[in-house]
Design a protein around this motif. Structure first.
Motif, PDB file in Angstrom:
ATOM      1  N   THR A  39       0.833  -1.212   0.000  1.00 52.50           N
ATOM      2  CA  THR A  39       0.000   0.000   0.000  1.00 52.50           C
ATOM      3  C   THR A  39       0.862   1.254   0.000  1.00 52.50           C
ATOM      4  O   THR A  39       0.602   2.212  -0.748  1.00 52.50           O
ATOM      5  CB  THR A  39      -0.916   0.013   1.247  1.00 52.50           C
ATOM      6  N   ARG A  43       1.085   4.042  -3.037  1.00 51.77           N
ATOM      7  CA  ARG A  43       0.837   5.471  -2.751  1.00 51.77           C
ATOM      8  C   ARG A  43       2.009   6.326  -3.248  1.00 51.77           C
ATOM      9  O   ARG A  43       1.808   7.346  -3.905  1.00 51.77           O
ATOM     10  CB  ARG A  43       0.658   5.667  -1.243  1.00 51.77           C
ATOM     11  N   VAL A  77      -5.761   5.661  -0.847  1.00 50.79           N
ATOM     12  CA  VAL A  77      -5.376   4.354  -1.397  1.00 50.79           C
ATOM     13  C   VAL A  77      -6.130   3.293  -0.609  1.00 50.79           C
ATOM     14  O   VAL A  77      -6.115   3.308   0.623  1.00 50.79           O
ATOM     15  CB  VAL A  77      -3.858   4.108  -1.266  1.00 50.79           C
ATOM     16  N   GLU A  78      -6.791   2.406  -1.330  1.00 49.71           N
ATOM     17  CA  GLU A  78      -7.536   1.333  -0.654  1.00 49.71           C
ATOM     18  C   GLU A  78      -6.996  -0.012  -1.103  1.00 49.71           C
ATOM     19  O   GLU A  78      -6.571  -0.171  -2.243  1.00 49.71           O
ATOM     20  CB  GLU A  78      -9.023   1.437  -0.996  1.00 49.71           C
ATOM     21  N   ILE A  79      -7.043  -0.965  -0.198  1.00 50.09           N
ATOM     22  CA  ILE A  79      -6.610  -2.327  -0.536  1.00 50.09           C
ATOM     23  C   ILE A  79      -7.737  -3.283  -0.156  1.00 50.09           C
ATOM     24  O   ILE A  79      -8.351  -3.134   0.900  1.00 50.09           O
ATOM     25  CB  ILE A  79      -5.270  -2.676   0.159  1.00 50.09           C
ATOM     26  N   LEU A  93      -5.542  -3.012  -5.273  1.00 50.75           N
ATOM     27  CA  LEU A  93      -5.297  -1.688  -4.698  1.00 50.75           C
ATOM     28  C   LEU A  93      -5.968  -0.646  -5.582  1.00 50.75           C
ATOM     29  O   LEU A  93      -5.888  -0.725  -6.808  1.00 50.75           O
ATOM     30  CB  LEU A  93      -3.796  -1.398  -4.624  1.00 50.75           C
TER      31      LEU A  93
END
Lengths: 159, 159
Positions: A39, A43, A77-79, A93
């Motif tokens: 992550t 980013r 940012v998403e996972i 991601l």
């Protein structure tokens, strides 16, 4: 009963409990470490690419690419875990990019693929220590890190 | 008991190594990224400097000239990919048909091949000549018909 024996027994108990805690947490910590690192790298990749695009730089990634006319910024940012395929844990991601006053392009647009490929390249570097080629194949195929596979997609939104 | 302690020590050491390795690679990457973004900004500023000089010479009319010393425009450092260099690919291209100065930035530190940026200029009548004793590198002069850039062709190329 000597004093030495008593201390040893307590010590064995304490160290034994610590041992069990460390052993049981090890896989979780290891996995969490990998996900955190992926992550973070995604980013950083997104920030890097957006910084240069905002400075007016263009790339040879694809001739047909729509560049920012307003300032774009990385919002989040998403996972997300997306299941297991061939013993690989798949993680998606998502980079959320604000496009200011520009109309948000689609995730499948060339600029979306480019940003996703740069972020994927960063993940690759984070675990391997060297870079790979930034192209649409990298975006499409993602990157495999031991038992994990990461795909990076970009979602654009105005504002 | 000694065996017990050794096993725990190995586990703890293993975790520490994993975490430290992650931090080291992330820090190295961030250092390179920060440096790369800074260099890209500086490369753009160099283009703006040259564009401003050309525009000023054009606007001030026949006989006006500007001298950009090596302290201002150092082509050796511009081209260098070392820590103090910007990794700009020479020659800088002055494109008279599109009225732009085109700069190509080598970004191998972050796995990219090149980034390009174009800076607009006003005049189209621009030519390049080799530096002379009277007009050393890098002098920009307006002779009434053309804006002449006195620079080695390995540094600046006019198309």
């Amino acid at each position: 009963m000597g004093e030495k024996g008593q201390v040893s027994l307590e010590f064995i108990l304490v160290t034994g409990v610590l041992f069990i805690i460390v052993i049981s947490l090890f896989p979780y910590l290891s996995q969490q470490n990998v996900l955190n690192k992926a992550t973070t790298m995604a980013r950083d990749g997104g920030i890097y690419a957006l910084s240069l695009l905002n400075m007016g730089y263009t790339t040879s990634f694809d001739q047909d690419i729509s560049y920012p006319t307003d300032k774009w910024r990385l919002k989040d940012v998403e996972i997300a875990y997306a299941g297991e395929v061939n013993s690989l844990k798949i993680y998606n991601l998502t980079l959320k990019v604000g496009t200011g006053g520009d109309d948000p392009p689609s995730s499948e647009s060339n600029i979306g693929k480019f940003l996703g490929a740069v972020a994927t390249n960063y993940i690759f570097y984070g675990f391997n220590g060297y870079w790979t080629t930034v192209d649409s194949n990298l975006w499409a195929n993602g990157v495999t890190i031991s038992d994990y596979k990461f795909y990076v997609r970009v979602e654009f939104e105005s504002g | 008991m000694r065996g017990q302690i050794s096993l725990e020590a190995i586990m703890v050491l293993g975790l520490t190594i994993i975490i430290l390795t992650s931090l080291v690679s992330i820090n190295l990457e961030r250092l390179n990224t920060a440096r790369e973004i800074g260099e890209a900004g500086e490369a753009r500023i160099i283009g703006e400097l040259l564009a401003t000089a050309i525009n000023n010479v054009y606007a001030n009319g026949e006989g006006f000239s500007l001298y950009l010393s090596s302290a201002t425009l150092n082509f050796t450092l511009l081209n260098s990919t070392t820590i103090e260099g910007l990794g700009v690919q020479l020659p800088l291209i002055v494109d008279t048909s599109s009225r732009t100065i085109n700069i190509t930035k080598n970004s191998s530190k972050t796995g990219m091949e090149v980034w390009n940026v174009s800076i607009s200029i006003i005049p189209a009548n621009i030519t390049r000549e080799d530096p002379t004793i009277l007009y050393p590198q890098t002098t920009i002069r307006n002779n009434g018909s053309f804006v002449i850039i006195y620079a080695n062709q390995t540094y600046i190329r006019v198309l």
